[in-house]
Enzyme design. Structure first.
Site, short mmCIF file in Angstrom:
data_model
loop_
_atom_site.label_atom_id
_atom_site.label_comp_id
_atom_site.label_asym_id
_atom_site.label_seq_id
_atom_site.Cartn_x
_atom_site.Cartn_y
_atom_site.Cartn_z
N HIS A 15 0.84 -1.21 0.00
CA HIS A 15 0.00 0.00 0.00
C HIS A 15 0.87 1.25 0.00
O HIS A 15 1.28 1.73 1.06
CB HIS A 15 -0.91 -0.05 1.23
CG HIS A 15 -1.82 1.13 1.38
ND1 HIS A 15 -2.68 1.27 2.45
CD2 HIS A 15 -2.03 2.22 0.61
CE1 HIS A 15 -3.35 2.40 2.33
NE2 HIS A 15 -2.97 3.00 1.22
N HIS A 17 1.53 5.01 -2.44
CA HIS A 17 1.08 5.86 -3.55
C HIS A 17 2.27 6.55 -4.20
O HIS A 17 3.11 7.13 -3.52
CB HIS A 17 0.12 6.92 -3.04
CG HIS A 17 -1.13 6.35 -2.44
ND1 HIS A 17 -2.31 6.29 -3.11
CD2 HIS A 17 -1.36 5.77 -1.23
CE1 HIS A 17 -3.24 5.71 -2.35
NE2 HIS A 17 -2.67 5.39 -1.20
N ASP A 19 2.25 9.32 -5.92
CA ASP A 19 2.27 10.77 -5.73
C ASP A 19 2.63 11.18 -4.30
O ASP A 19 2.94 12.34 -4.06
CB ASP A 19 0.93 11.41 -6.17
CG ASP A 19 -0.27 10.65 -5.65
OD1 ASP A 19 -0.12 9.47 -5.27
OD2 ASP A 19 -1.37 11.22 -5.62
N GLY A 172 -9.79 8.53 -2.21
CA GLY A 172 -10.33 9.89 -2.22
C GLY A 172 -11.19 10.15 -0.98
O GLY A 172 -11.29 9.28 -0.12
N GLU A 202 -11.06 5.36 6.86
CA GLU A 202 -10.24 6.47 7.36
C GLU A 202 -11.14 7.54 7.98
O GLU A 202 -10.65 8.54 8.47
CB GLU A 202 -9.41 7.10 6.23
CG GLU A 202 -8.17 6.31 5.88
CD GLU A 202 -7.30 7.04 4.88
OE1 GLU A 202 -6.32 7.65 5.29
OE2 GLU A 202 -7.62 6.99 3.67
N ASP A 279 2.13 3.86 3.02
CA ASP A 279 1.12 4.71 2.38
C ASP A 279 1.85 5.70 1.47
O ASP A 279 1.67 5.69 0.26
CB ASP A 279 0.26 5.46 3.42
CG ASP A 279 -1.15 5.73 2.92
OD1 ASP A 279 -1.47 5.31 1.79
OD2 ASP A 279 -1.93 6.37 3.66
ZN LIG Z 1 -3.52 4.87 0.64
#
Ligand SMILES: [Zn+2]
Length: 346
Positions: A15, A17, A19, A172, A202, A279
């Site tokens: 997991h 990202h 960006d 998102g 989350e 993350d």
């Molecule tokens: Zn994530």
């Protein structure tokens, strides 16, 4: 616990990202190329989130600059290659990198070109790293806030791309955008042979986790709030859904007050399949080895518990084929040997 020993162990990270992992130094150079005024302090201030944000929505603002910088093929390829190198130097042997191609269309790229650029960066890193290159799979992320029809199209394009794209994800602002409108995109991804995951849990309440499970996912990114509700824990266990947890990021998003309060170890002890990831290496200013060390210490895990959680990362990976099974065997031996010499974590 010896951080260097953890760094040397073969790890899987499911997991993270693209960006959220731009090196600040790289951001400065990409900004110059894009005509955006940015120095190193500015890059750090806009990409590294504080230890405690108000909520998930505030944490997400730290992705605004990265998204603005990742709008060209060279930028996407460079950052992808650098992330793979960062993972390799952290001992990651199997990694899944995810990102939302539809956020990278502002300067004329098409979705396929965005996927090609990231895949090319991964290949470039593999060439540079040689034998030490990790096995990398890609997960295409759909945004909750995007039109459901566009996400169906995205799922079809991602599935048609083939390897290294192996998975489909949803991310998102959860508080505003529920998952059910995107069920058709998940059906299209599944029909196209992609493995399914989704961000959920989350924001307060277990509803978003149940919605994600209803999409047919094998893994949930976070899923932290499941720990508040025994019925949801039971459901996650019954469906054998893995929770890909990111302790530091979860503290930053305000889901838990600190690492000691994170339900990672508690969920593992309750029989839930959990993994540890960063993350976002830059936004959360961490590495996988550090996440493992900090979590194990804060939650008083035994070495066997940490080893079991680390191995889940290999066992629950989306890559199909022998390469991942071989890495799993290797990791099993290495973590088994480590756990024997590290009976108590302190
Ligand atoms: Zn994530």
């Amino acid at each position: 616990m010896d951080l260097e020993a953890l760094r040397a162990l073969p790890k899987a990270e499911l997991h993270q990202h693209l960006d959220g992992a731009i090196r600040p130094e790289t951001a400065v150079e990409l900004a110059a190329e894009a005509g955006i005024s940015l120095d190193l302090d500015g890059a750090r201030a806009r990409m590294i989130a504080p230890p405690h944000c108000r909520d998930q929505a505030e944490l997400l603002t730290y992705f605004d600059l990265p998204i603005a910088l990742l709008q060209t093929t060279p930028a996407l390829s460079r950052v992808s290659a650098e992330l793979v190198e960062a993972m390799a130097s952290d001992g990651v042997r199997y990694g899944e990198i995810r990102w939302a191609p539809r956020l990278h269309l502002e300067r004329g790229l098409a979705v396929t070109a965005v996927i090609e650029a990231v895949a090319a960066g991964v290949e470039e890193a593999a060439r540079r790293l040689g034998d030490t290159a990790p096995l990398i799979a890609l997960i295409v992320t759909a945004m909750r806030s995007h039109p459901p029809g566009a996400n169906v199209e995205l799922a079809r394009t991602a599935a048609a791309f083939g390897e290294p794209v192996v998975g489909f994800d949803l991310a998102g602002p959860e508080a505003t955008y529920p998952a059910p409108p995107h069920a058709a995109a998940f059906r299209a991804a599944e029909e196209g042979g992609l493995a399914l995951t989704a961000h959920a849990g989350e924001v307060p309440g277990p509803e978003r986790i149940r919605e994600a499970i209803d999409l047919g996912v094998r893994r949930i990114a976070h899923g932290v709030t499941s720990a508040q509700d025994p019925a949801t824990i039971a459901l996650v266990r019954e469906r054998d859904v893995t929770l890909d947890l990111c302790p530091t990021s979860n503290v930053q998003a305000g889901i838990v007050p600190d690492l000691a309060a994170h339900p990672l170890a508690r969920l593992h002890r309750a029989g839930v399949s959990v993994t540890i990831s960063t993350d976002d290496r830059t936004v959360s200013n961490t590495t996988l080895s550090e996440e493992m060390a900090r979590s194990a210490l804060a939650q008083e895990m035994t070495a066997d518990e940490l080893a079991a959680i680390a191995l889940n990362g290999f066992r629950r990976g989306f890559w199909r084929g022998l390469a991942l099974s071989r890495l799993t065997d290797l990791a099993q031996r290495a973590w088994g040997a480590w756990a024997v010499t590290e009976p108590a974590i302190s």
